[in-house]
Design a protein around this motif. Structure first.
Motif, short mmCIF file in Angstrom:
data_model
loop_
_atom_site.label_atom_id
_atom_site.label_comp_id
_atom_site.label_asym_id
_atom_site.label_seq_id
_atom_site.Cartn_x
_atom_site.Cartn_y
_atom_site.Cartn_z
N MET A 90 0.75 -1.24 -0.08
CA MET A 90 -0.01 0.00 -0.01
C MET A 90 0.90 1.12 -0.16
O MET A 90 2.04 1.07 0.36
N ASP A 91 0.32 2.44 -0.42
CA ASP A 91 0.99 3.71 -0.37
C ASP A 91 0.86 4.24 1.08
O ASP A 91 0.10 3.88 1.69
N ALA A 92 1.90 5.18 1.26
CA ALA A 92 1.92 5.92 2.46
C ALA A 92 1.48 7.07 2.52
O ALA A 92 1.42 7.52 3.87
N ASP A 93 0.77 7.51 1.72
CA ASP A 93 0.14 8.92 1.59
C ASP A 93 -1.29 8.89 2.33
O ASP A 93 -1.83 10.07 2.04
N LEU A 94 -1.93 7.91 2.91
CA LEU A 94 -2.97 7.81 3.39
C LEU A 94 -4.22 7.75 2.51
O LEU A 94 -5.45 7.99 2.90
N SER A 95 -3.77 7.56 1.24
CA SER A 95 -4.76 7.32 0.17
C SER A 95 -5.55 6.05 0.46
O SER A 95 -6.72 5.75 -0.15
N HIS A 96 -4.70 5.26 1.11
CA HIS A 96 -5.30 3.67 1.14
C HIS A 96 -5.55 3.62 2.54
O HIS A 96 -4.54 3.63 3.48
N GLU A 205 -7.27 11.30 -2.01
CA GLU A 205 -6.04 11.79 -2.47
C GLU A 205 -5.07 12.29 -1.38
O GLU A 205 -5.67 12.87 -0.36
N ARG A 206 -3.71 12.26 -1.64
CA ARG A 206 -3.03 12.62 -0.36
C ARG A 206 -3.33 14.35 -0.18
O ARG A 206 -3.61 15.30 -0.99
N ARG A 207 -3.06 14.56 1.23
CA ARG A 207 -3.34 15.87 1.84
C ARG A 207 -1.69 16.39 2.16
O ARG A 207 -1.42 17.56 2.16
MG LIG Z 1 -0.39 9.00 -3.69
#
Ligand SMILES: [Mg+2]
Ligand SMILES: Nc1nc2c(ncn2[C@@H]2O[C@H](COP(=O)(O)OP(=O)(O)OP(=O)(O)O)[C@@H](O)[C@H]2O)c(=O)[nH]1
Length: 232
Positions: A90-96, A205-207
């Motif tokens: 998973m991605d780290a940008d809290l999108s997941h 989407e990432r913040r």
């Molecule tokens: Mg992302």
């Protein structure tokens, strides 16, 4: 659940703590952070979290050539030699959102690969401008047409593998480096006869932090489906 979650990171210092806390609140999960020596100190945050969650977090600090695909490849290769039953990426940008982990894990009882999918019921994304929705919709249609993949969301980076299935893929054949890496892995999985299913997620989407999308990555994304199809 006996799961290892592989997370490539580059400049995600603000996102890492809420993400890892969210994941590790699920019993039976462990995390492997694969950091490319992020200049913002993401690696240090990861090391600190590892001491707060003893035995649950490993940090792999890469020293070779940087990149999303390379990092994921290295992380997944390491996951293959673990004793986890399930391997998530998973991605780290809290999108997941980690709240989907149990649902995806239970879908993996009947599948070798579960895709956390944005496109099962319309387009489940939050905070995307219209042009981004259109780009992603077009990209997926393009990929599916050229490669004949049957998955609806071919570019989702939220995935759950049965470890034995992942171990059977010829990952050394992967040529992509950017996000096409995800398409190429999916292609290999379908060719290897993996049972693939999709589980709905809402993607946010990432913040915090910045996107790493570049013209080079876009070009690779346009070419990869053709390369896969021609190679067979
Ligand atoms: Mg992302
Ligand atoms: N180790 C490593 N991780 C990376 C690299 N580039 C991106 N990542 C990570 O890969 C994941 C996906 O990257 P993002 O930048 O979110 O890509 P994206 O979702 O297409 O773009 P956004 O819309 O900005 O979120 C994130 O966890 C990043 O931190 C890299 O060069 N090395």
């Amino acid at each position: 659940m006996n799961a290892l979650v592989v997370i490539p990171t580059y400049n995600e210092r603000e996102n890492l703590r809420p993400l890892l806390d969210g994941i590790l609140s699920h019993p039976g999960t462990r995390v492997l952070v694969v950091d490319d020596q992020s200049p913002d100190g993401t690696g240090d945050v990861a090391e600190r979290l590892a001491t707060e969650w003893p035995g649950r977090i490993d940090v792999l600090v890469r020293t070779g050539r940087k990149g999303f695909g390379r990092s994921l490849l290295e992380g997944l290769s390491r996951a293959i030699s673990s004793n986890a039953e399930l391997v998530f990426q998973m991605d780290a940008d809290l999108s997941h959102d980690p709240k989907y982990l149990p649902e995806m894990a239970s879908a993996a009882r009947q599948a070798d690969l579960v895709i956390g999918s944005r496109y099962l019921t319309g387009v489940s994304v939050v905070n995307w401008p219209l042009r981004r929705v259109m780009l992603s919709t077009f990209a997926n249609r393009y990929i599916r047409t050229v490669t004949r993949l049957s998955v609806r969301d071919c570019t989702s980076g939220y995935r759950c593998w049965r470890r034995e299935a992942l171990a059977r893929l010829p990952m050394d054949r992967i040529g992509s480096e950017g996000y096409s890496f995800l398409v190429e892995m999916l292609y290999l999985a379908q060719r290897a006869g993996c049972r693939i299913t999709e589980s709905p997620i809402i993607f946010v989407e990432r913040r915090q932090g910045e996107s790493k999308m570049s013209p080079r990555v876009m070009l690779e994304s346009a070419i990869t489906p053709w390369r896969l199809r021609l190679r067979g």
